[in-house]
Enzyme design. Sequence first.
Site, short mmCIF file in Angstrom:
data_model
loop_
_atom_site.label_atom_id
_atom_site.label_comp_id
_atom_site.label_asym_id
_atom_site.label_seq_id
_atom_site.Cartn_x
_atom_site.Cartn_y
_atom_site.Cartn_z
N ASP A 1 38.69 42.07 30.25
CA ASP A 1 38.98 40.76 31.48
C ASP A 1 37.73 39.96 31.10
OD1 ASP A 1 40.43 40.76 33.89
OD2 ASP A 1 38.96 42.88 34.97
N GLN B 1 38.86 46.21 39.58
CA GLN B 1 39.83 45.19 39.72
C GLN B 1 38.25 44.38 40.81
OE1 GLN B 1 42.72 44.04 39.74
NE2 GLN B 1 42.57 42.74 41.15
N LYS C 1 50.18 45.76 37.67
CA LYS C 1 49.71 45.55 36.59
C LYS C 1 50.17 47.44 35.19
CE LYS C 1 45.15 42.72 36.97
NZ LYS C 1 43.79 42.54 38.16
N1 GUN Z 1 40.69 39.88 40.59
C1 GUN Z 1 41.70 39.10 40.86
N2 GUN Z 1 41.85 38.47 39.56
C2 GUN Z 1 41.30 39.80 38.72
C3 GUN Z 1 41.42 39.92 37.31
O1 GUN Z 1 41.86 38.66 37.23
N3 GUN Z 1 40.29 40.88 37.11
C4 GUN Z 1 40.09 41.27 37.81
N4 GUN Z 1 38.98 42.78 37.53
N5 GUN Z 1 39.83 41.70 39.23
C5 GUN Z 1 40.30 40.03 40.21
#
Ligand code: GUN
Length: 299
Positions: A120, A97, A53
């Site tokens: 998100d 995350q 990311k």
């Molecule tokens: N963990 C796995 N996929 C995601 C996501 O799209 N967002 C977040 N915050 N955590 C994740």
Amino acid sequence: MATRIDGKAVAEDVVATARKASDALKAAAGVTPGIAVVIVGEDPASQVYVASKGRKAKECGFHSVQHTLAETTTQADLLQVVEDLNADPEIHGILVQLPLPDHIDDNQVIQAISPDKDVDGFHVINAGKLSVGDAKSAFVPCTPAGSMLLIERVRGADLSGLNAVVIGRSNIVGKPMASLLLAANATVTISHSRTSDLPAVCRNADIVVAAVGQPEMVRGDWIKPGATVIDVGMNRIPAPERGEGKSRLVGDVAFEECEAVAGAITPVPGGVGPMTIAMLMANTVVSAYRAAGRTPPAF
Ligand code: GUN
């Protein structure tokens, strides 16, 4: 034989649009889109996701920061980090995350993120907006938003008259996916582990979105000929044929079987996966435009 939907190529288009929009905002308003990713603990898969990311955000020309917190971080300390980011004018997107360590209440942390920075799309305000059909002012969760773009490439934006079956009812994928399909005029069924005769439900579907986390669960004889199959699954399974201790990534769909029947299908990897991160970039640039009082680009 189905067309393979190239998620990598569509994701590259989205990232290119985000990059251009970011450059344009900098030039016009002196604002650089900023994203903060918070990771707690040492989960290796999460570390890989978070690193990618950060890389993608830099590729888009964003201001990108990462907060790496110890596994033992308290709920109060994590909430303070979120509060500080909420108040930071250089940050337009906050992502904590998941999963978080067991001693932390995920939901309390997610709801502490300002809905205006919730790239998100997990905050109840954003979930609620999507649910009442206001996707324009919401942040839509990245995986369903990306899956929807792939469906649009195959079926167009109007799904009138088509049956869509979503397998999985999570808040992160299944429910928002169903809202997006409904907003596009599809006739939507949400199925899950308690659904009776899931194969028969799927055989009626022009669009199947599988988001259950069960390796290769959806079989070829579940698929209506010509259907569009979107595989959200990412399951690591042992692959002794590749050598001792090796593994491989498979989706929730038995790919070869379904490819033989479907009209279009996403591979794993290279389907939905790259779209998730691309939509995070899209949401971040949209957030920065909104904060600057400008009309955001469309993705
Ligand atoms: N963990 C796995 N996929 C995601 C996501 O799209 N967002 C977040 N915050 N955590 C994740």
